[in-house]
Design a protein around this motif. Structure first.
Motif, PDB file in Angstrom:
ATOM      1  N   ASP A  38      47.886  38.347  42.318  1.00 37.64           N
ATOM      2  CA  ASP A  38      48.160  39.258  43.436  1.00 37.64           C
ATOM      3  C   ASP A  38      48.793  40.547  42.923  1.00 37.64           C
ATOM      4  N   ALA A  39      49.735  40.401  41.990  1.00 38.81           N
ATOM      5  CA  ALA A  39      50.432  41.576  41.471  1.00 38.81           C
ATOM      6  C   ALA A  39      49.456  42.496  40.742  1.00 38.81           C
ATOM      7  N   ALA A  40      48.523  41.892  39.962  1.00 46.17           N
ATOM      8  CA  ALA A  40      47.561  42.709  39.218  1.00 46.17           C
ATOM      9  C   ALA A  40      46.650  43.455  40.181  1.00 46.17           C
ATOM     10  N   LEU A  41      46.228  42.777  41.254  1.00 48.70           N
ATOM     11  CA  LEU A  41      45.367  43.441  42.241  1.00 48.70           C
ATOM     12  C   LEU A  41      46.111  44.593  42.902  1.00 48.70           C
ATOM     13  N   GLU A  42      47.395  44.352  43.211  1.00 53.59           N
ATOM     14  CA  GLU A  42      48.164  45.423  43.839  1.00 53.59           C
ATOM     15  C   GLU A  42      48.374  46.581  42.879  1.00 53.59           C
ATOM     16  N   GLN A  89      35.718  50.295  42.619  1.00 48.89           N
ATOM     17  CA  GLN A  89      36.538  49.101  42.851  1.00 48.89           C
ATOM     18  C   GLN A  89      36.322  48.070  41.754  1.00 48.89           C
ATOM     19  N   ARG A  90      35.073  47.951  41.302  1.00 48.03           N
ATOM     20  CA  ARG A  90      34.796  47.004  40.219  1.00 48.03           C
ATOM     21  C   ARG A  90      35.561  47.406  38.960  1.00 48.03           C
ATOM     22  N   GLN A  91      35.615  48.724  38.707  1.00 48.74           N
ATOM     23  CA  GLN A  91      36.336  49.150  37.524  1.00 48.74           C
ATOM     24  C   GLN A  91      37.827  48.862  37.693  1.00 48.74           C
ATOM     25  N   ARG A  92      38.335  48.966  38.931  1.00 44.26           N
ATOM     26  CA  ARG A  92      39.727  48.596  39.177  1.00 44.26           C
ATOM     27  C   ARG A  92      39.945  47.110  38.873  1.00 44.26           C
ATOM     28  N   ILE A  93      38.974  46.286  39.256  1.00 43.85           N
ATOM     29  CA  ILE A  93      39.096  44.848  38.995  1.00 43.85           C
ATOM     30  C   ILE A  93      39.063  44.585  37.484  1.00 43.85           C
ATOM     31  N   ALA A  94      38.210  45.342  36.783  1.00 41.58           N
ATOM     32  CA  ALA A  94      38.160  45.192  35.324  1.00 41.58           C
ATOM     33  C   ALA A  94      39.509  45.555  34.701  1.00 41.58           C
ATOM     34  N   ILE A  95      40.150  46.578  35.276  1.00 42.51           N
ATOM     35  CA  ILE A  95      41.465  46.974  34.758  1.00 42.51           C
ATOM     36  C   ILE A  95      42.499  45.896  35.087  1.00 42.51           C
ATOM     37  N   ALA A  96      42.402  45.322  36.285  1.00 38.04           N
ATOM     38  CA  ALA A  96      43.316  44.240  36.652  1.00 38.04           C
ATOM     39  C   ALA A  96      43.188  43.080  35.680  1.00 38.04           C
ATOM     40  N   ARG A  97      41.949  42.778  35.298  1.00 40.60           N
ATOM     41  CA  ARG A  97      41.724  41.686  34.346  1.00 40.60           C
ATOM     42  C   ARG A  97      42.325  42.028  32.982  1.00 40.60           C
ATOM     43  N   ALA A  98      42.215  43.309  32.605  1.00 38.75           N
ATOM     44  CA  ALA A  98      42.777  43.710  31.319  1.00 38.75           C
ATOM     45  C   ALA A  98      44.301  43.640  31.354  1.00 38.75           C
ATOM     46  N   LEU A  99      44.872  43.856  32.547  1.00 39.91           N
ATOM     47  CA  LEU A  99      46.328  43.928  32.666  1.00 39.91           C
ATOM     48  C   LEU A  99      47.015  42.579  32.746  1.00 39.91           C
TER      49      LEU A  99
END
Lengths: 523, 314
Positions: A393-397, A417-427
């Motif tokens: 949840d924190a990564a998505l936020e 948005q997909r690139q944001r999700i890719a960044i969340a996964r990296a984080l």
């Protein structure tokens, strides 16, 4: 010559184009700009009569007075390729992989009954020469896989102009190419327009490309033309707020935090990696191709380091070595003091300290998993923590998404948005270093500006370091403190980004800079 | 291209050696002594031992393997335990039926499947496509022996165009031979054609979504032209894969059809050999089938490279 009047299009009942009116004369270049999804490509496909099934077209579409909408598909086949030519965004896949390039160009002539097979072959060789593929270096017997992206785009252009069409439609013709190749392809298109007097409809999201080439510019948003006029005037006046927003976004500069003091996080010393070359005979091999040839650099904690160069210069090979995906054949890479070695020997603890975001976010996600599972993937490295759900949840936020998005699938999101999700996964595994390999290259200018802001913000909040790989100099300029310029496996220039890009010392850097299209600031 | 072929050939030979060891080892560990089986329950141990010597069943495992393998390489497959004739002759006789039958069935199934697949793909989602898909579903679901019996009832019993079974031998001439193989070939081909047509159709439909089809349409090709000139060849790779698998299956897997039509084929030979513990025949036929499968795989690999230039440089 070509006239669109009040053109409306709906796809399966959903409105895509609304009252689009455009006109292109002989020898004229019309730029059509807008974000993805604005209806640019649909306009092009509507002109070609190649709309997907379920499309309903209204209004007027005339070619020299001939009503194209009244023609059957069979009649349109006679016009496509002869009077209307089109080239597409992705040259890597636009050619039939199992057919020789000469035959694919010759086919345009043969299908329209304009030449016998032998004549068409000869004509194809001439056309390939004209678009910059001389037969002594690129014989027509080559297959597409033996050519680079820029060379393939030249083949596509040869195919499209074989019968000297009155109108050539180029849909993002250089978006997938690096700056120097882009400049050469744009030059070629400009030369062909001047030489043959054909009209050119140039579709792109990059206003800088249009500003150097187009006579007139139309800006499109949500299926409507919001502004149209002489290119220089439209770009200078920027009357419509959307045009202003587009221009501002392409020059957007996020606030960049300063690097943190202390020893460098990543140290690369004399890295070398070569690939075995193809066989030239039964047992003979050509000398190996040196993709990365003695490269050394460091990245400080909290620093963003740019890496620029043409495609094929070794950027991605270097990135793979840094990530511990491919072994080096010489030299050493250290992350936080520990040696990075590819393979199973590399401890998960070390792998966890870095992550990557790639160009095509869709291709890097399993389409059958939900977002929560996708971004939790790095937990495989050293076990799923007890607070995994909270961290998802924190990564998505952190990347500006709603924690409720965790149960959705990747196809439900837009490219940004997909690139944001890719960044969340990296984080999520709390890395120290993120390798961004052309991470914003596939995004529209406005989405790109948002992602660049997000990356700068995350870097400040979490003290991240970035290795920022891009062929787009404007992105590197706005988002990095230092930059490396790579050519043929070597670093040819290195220094503070501002200094290198304003006052380049190396001839190659100068060439890259002069090739990059620029948007002039209004006086 | 030459290099590609040579590397394939090398991997082919290694597979053959590995297969021969595996087959020999499997036969070694199977319970049941052929000598004891042949002599019956009341045979004296000495007689059994003597027969074992005669059959070449004594001696160290390695010596027997090398003996067998070198025999295979020179075409000497040994003597059948039950028929008391050279295995090579036995196999050659059966192969003279099974090989033409498999080739016949494969030719039929390809000749049916490729046009049908093309036709269905060109009419995707329309009535013709849905009809073809339903028919192929049925073709896969119906067991081929049931279909074979149906063919016999219609064409042999009712119409009396062909005989219900048996094989006159190639000595009787090419015409009667082919006539005798026609019903079995049709029975074998139809389910295979149904599978192949579906593969062809789905490969074509996937190819039709590719960017280069759009490029071809922008050049002025009609849908049908783009399908024939650009999609077909690109869709052939999965079709070739299935074709290779089907040929291997047809060669030995025709046993039920051979039984329905009383054909002296390889399938029946191996079935009889297994029930009679004629292990040398089993070994040889299995080895032969392995060889056929590997050879077909090799030919399919070469066909891939012929279709797709990107594979030639590997």
């Amino acid at each position: 010559m070509i006239l669109l009047r009040d053109l409306g299009l709906s796809l399966h009942g959903r409105a895509v184009l609304n009252g689009v009116s455009l006109e292109i004369g002989r020898g004229e270049i019309l730029g059509l700009a807008g974000e993805s999804g604005s209806g640019k490509s649909m306009t092009a496909l509507a002109i070609m009569g190649l709309l997907p099934e379920g499309a309903e077209l209204r209004g007027h579409l005339r070619l020299n007075g001939l009503d194209l909408l009244s023609l059957s598909d069979r009649q349109m086949c006679a016009i496509r390729g002869r009077d209307l030519g089109m080239i597409f965004q992705e040259p890597m896949t636009a050619l039939n992989p199992v057919q020789r390039i000469g035959d694919q160009v010759a086919e345009t002539l043969i299908v329209h009954g304009e030449a016998t097979r032998a004549e068409a072959r000869r004509a194809a060789a001439r056309l390939l020469h004209r678009v910059g593929l001389p037969p002594e270096r690129f014989p027509p017997t080559r297959y597409p896989h033996e050519l680079s992206g820029g060379q393939r785009q030249r083949v596509c252009i040869a195919m499209a102009i074989a019968l000297r069409p009155q109108l050539l439609i180029a849909d993002e013709p250089t978006t997938a190419l690096d700056v120097t190749t882009q400049a050469r392809i744009l030059d070629l298109l400009k030369g062909l327009v001047a030489e043959t007097g054909m009209g050119l409809l140039l579709i792109t999201h990059d206003l800088a490309v249009i500003s150097g080439l187009a006579d007139r510019l139309a800006v499109m948003r949500r299926g409507e033309i919001v502004e149209e006029g002489p290119a220089a005037a439209v770009l200078a006046a920027r009357k419509h707020p959307y045009t202003r927003a587009l221009v501002a976004a392409s020059a957007h500069r996020p606030a960049t935090p300063p690097p943190l003091p202390g020893p460098p996080l990543l140290e690369v010393r004399e890295a070398r990696r070569s690939y075995p070359a193809a066989h030239s005979g039964l047992f003979r091999r050509l000398p190996p191709h040196r993709a990365v040839d003695g490269v050394s650099f460091g990245i400080a904690r909290g620093e963003s380091l740019g890496l620029v160069g043409e495609s094929g210069c070794g950027k991605s090979t270097l990135a793979r070595a840094v990530l511990g995906l491919d072994p080096l054949q010489g030299g050493e890479i250290r992350l936080d003091g520990d040696v990075v070695r590819a393979g199973a020997a590399m401890p998960a603890r070390l792998r966890r300290k870095m992550n990557a975001v790639f160009q095509d976010p869709y291709g890097s996600f399993n389409p059958r998993h939900r977002v929560a599972r996708l971004i939790a993937e790095p937990f495989h490295l050293d076990g799923r923590p007890s607070d995994a759900a909270d961290r998802i949840d924190a990564a998505l936020e952190a990347v500006g998404l709603d924690p409720k998005d965790r149960d959705r699938f990747i196809h439900e999101f837009s490219g940004g948005q997909r690139q944001r999700i890719a960044i969340a996964r990296a984080l999520i595994a709390r890395p120290d270093l993120i390798v961004l390999d052309e991470a914003v290259s596939a995004l529209d200018v406005r989405v790109r500006a948002q992602i660049l802001d997000l990356l700068a913000d995350l870097r400040a909040r979490f003290g991240l370091s970035y290795l920022f790989i891009s062929h787009d100099l404007s992105v590197v300029r706005s988002s990095t403190e230092r930059v490396l310029v790579m050519q043929a496996g070597r670093i040819v220039e290195e220094g503070a980004t501002e200094k290198v890009l304003h006052n380049p010392a190396h001839a190659y850097t100068k060439a890259l800079l002069s090739a990059a299209p620029k948007l002039k600031e209004p006086d | 291209m030459l290099r590609y072929a040579l590397t394939r050939l090398l991997s082919l030979s290694l597979s053959l050696i590995a297969a021969s060891i595996a087959i020999f080892a499997a036969i070694e560990v199977i319970p049941g002594d052929p000598a004891a089986y042949m002599l019956g329950l009341n045979a004296a141990p000495e007689t059994v031992a003597a027969l074992r010597d005669e059959l070449g069943l004594s001696g160290s495992v390695w010596a027997r393997y090398l003996d067998w393998a070198s025999g295979l390489a020179t075409g000497d497959f040994g003597i059948s335990y039950t028929y008391r004739v050279p295995v090579a002759d036995l196999v050659a006789q059966r192969l003279a039926v099974s090989l033409p039958l498999a080739a016949y069935a494969l030719a039929l199934s390809t000749a049916i499947a490729l046009p049908v697949g093309l036709w269905a793909a060109a009419r995707r989602g329309r009535a013709a496509d849905l009809g073809i898909m339903a028919a192929t579903q049925l073709g896969i679901a119906v067991p081929n022996f049931w279909f074979a019996m149906l063919l016999v009832l219609v064409f042999a019993v009712k119409l009396r165009w062909v005989s219900a079974g048996g094989f006159p031998g190639w000595e009787a001439g090419l015409g009667p031979g082919i006539k005798a193989l026609t019903l079995p070939a049709v029975a074998l081909a139809l389910p295979q054609a149904a599978i192949l047509a579906r593969v062809m159709r789905s490969a074509l439909i996937e190819t039709l979504g590719q960017d280069y089809i759009r490029s071809a349409r922008a050049k002025g090709l009609s849908r049908a032209q783009a399908l024939r000139r650009h999609a077909f060849r690109n869709a052939l790779i999965p079709v070739l894969t299935i074709l290779g698998l089907q040929f291997s299956f047809l060669l030995a897997g025709a046993i039920i059809i051979e039984n329905v039509f009383f054909l002296p084929g390889l399938g029946r030979l191996i079935f009889q050999a297994i029930t009679q513990r004629d292990l040398i025949v089993v070994e040889s036929v299995v080895m032969l089938l392995v060889f056929a499968v590997i050879l077909v795989t090799f030919l399919v690999d070469l066909a891939y490279a012929a279709v797709d230039p990107r594979l030639r440089r590997r």
